[in-house]
Design a protein around this motif. Sequence first.
Motif, PDB file in Angstrom:
ATOM      1  N   GLU A  34       0.713  -1.361  -0.065  1.00 16.88           N
ATOM      2  CA  GLU A  34       0.079  -0.029  -0.098  1.00 16.88           C
ATOM      3  C   GLU A  34       0.928   1.175   0.040  1.00 16.88           C
ATOM      4  N   ARG A  35       2.028   1.447   0.678  1.00 21.52           N
ATOM      5  CA  ARG A  35       2.837   2.482   0.464  1.00 21.52           C
ATOM      6  C   ARG A  35       3.570   2.625  -0.622  1.00 21.52           C
ATOM      7  N   LEU A  36       3.789   1.503  -1.447  1.00 22.55           N
ATOM      8  CA  LEU A  36       4.553   1.568  -2.673  1.00 22.55           C
ATOM      9  C   LEU A  36       3.326   2.380  -3.604  1.00 22.55           C
ATOM     10  N   ILE A  37       2.201   1.620  -3.516  1.00 26.95           N
ATOM     11  CA  ILE A  37       1.038   2.325  -4.360  1.00 26.95           C
ATOM     12  C   ILE A  37       0.890   3.750  -4.321  1.00 26.95           C
ATOM     13  N   GLU A  38       0.987   3.984  -3.151  1.00 26.38           N
ATOM     14  CA  GLU A  38       0.685   5.512  -2.620  1.00 26.38           C
ATOM     15  C   GLU A  38       1.705   6.487  -3.448  1.00 26.38           C
ATOM     16  N   GLU A  39       3.019   5.793  -3.299  1.00 24.08           N
ATOM     17  CA  GLU A  39       4.148   6.684  -3.488  1.00 24.08           C
ATOM     18  C   GLU A  39       4.583   6.614  -5.051  1.00 24.08           C
TER      19      GLU A  39
END
Length: 231
Positions: free
Chosen positions: A219-224
Motif C-alpha cells: 500500500e505504501r508503494l502504491i501510494e508513492e
Amino acid sequence: MPRYSPEGSLPCITIDCTIFGFDNFALKVLLVKRDIEPQKGMWALPGGWVGDREDLDDAARRILEEATNLKDIYMDQVKTFGRVDRFPDNRILTVSYAALINPLSHRLQQGPEVSDVKWMDVKEVPPLTFDHGEILQASLNHLKQQVRMEPISFELLPAKFTIPQILGLYESILDTKLDRRNFRKKLLRMNILEKLEEKQTGGAHRAADLYRFDRANYERLIEEEGFVYDF
C-alpha cells in the motif's frame, strides 16, 4: 441458473459466479452440476436469480453460499451477458462475478438444484451449460488483467508460500512460461514480500525459503509510485 424465477425474484436477471482457486500448481474453477431442467446433469457456474429487493452484490454472495457453502467471499463484477438466445424460452440477462479463494481454506457443500460441486482444472473444464463457457473465458480475461495491476493473486496462496508457488500461480493465470530467475528478481525488488525464518518442509528437493505478503509495504508503494506487474 434455476429453471424459472421463484416468487419474489426479478423475472429476467440472474447472477453467475466464477470462483477461481489454485491447488497443486494448477488454476482451478468451481463448478456445480445442475439437478434441474433444462440441461439437467450439465456442469455450470454457480448461479441464481436476483431478489426483487436485493442488491446485486448481496445477491451474488447469497447465491454462492446457497450453491456451494462459500461465505464472505469478495467478488468483482465482470460483465453483463444479454444475447437474445442465451437461455431457452426466456429472455435472461446475467451479471457475472469473479473471485479468488484458497480452496484448502473452504469446505464445499452442494446446495438446492445441484447434484455435485467440485473444483476443476481450468484447462480440463467439460462443456458447460448455456453460455457459461463464454462467462468463464471473460472471467479468465478479467483475472489476467487484474493480476498485472494489483496483488489479488495472493488470495489464492496460503499465508506462507515459496517463490516457486507464486511463479506457478502466475504461469497458470497468464497461461505462459515465465523466466524463473527474472521473475524472482523483479518480485523481490518490489519489496512486497517478507522473508520468514522458516523453510518449506516435506518436499523432494532442497527446502525452499518461505515468504508472506507484506500488505503495508504494498500500500505504501502504491501510494508513492504506483506500478504494474510486468513479468
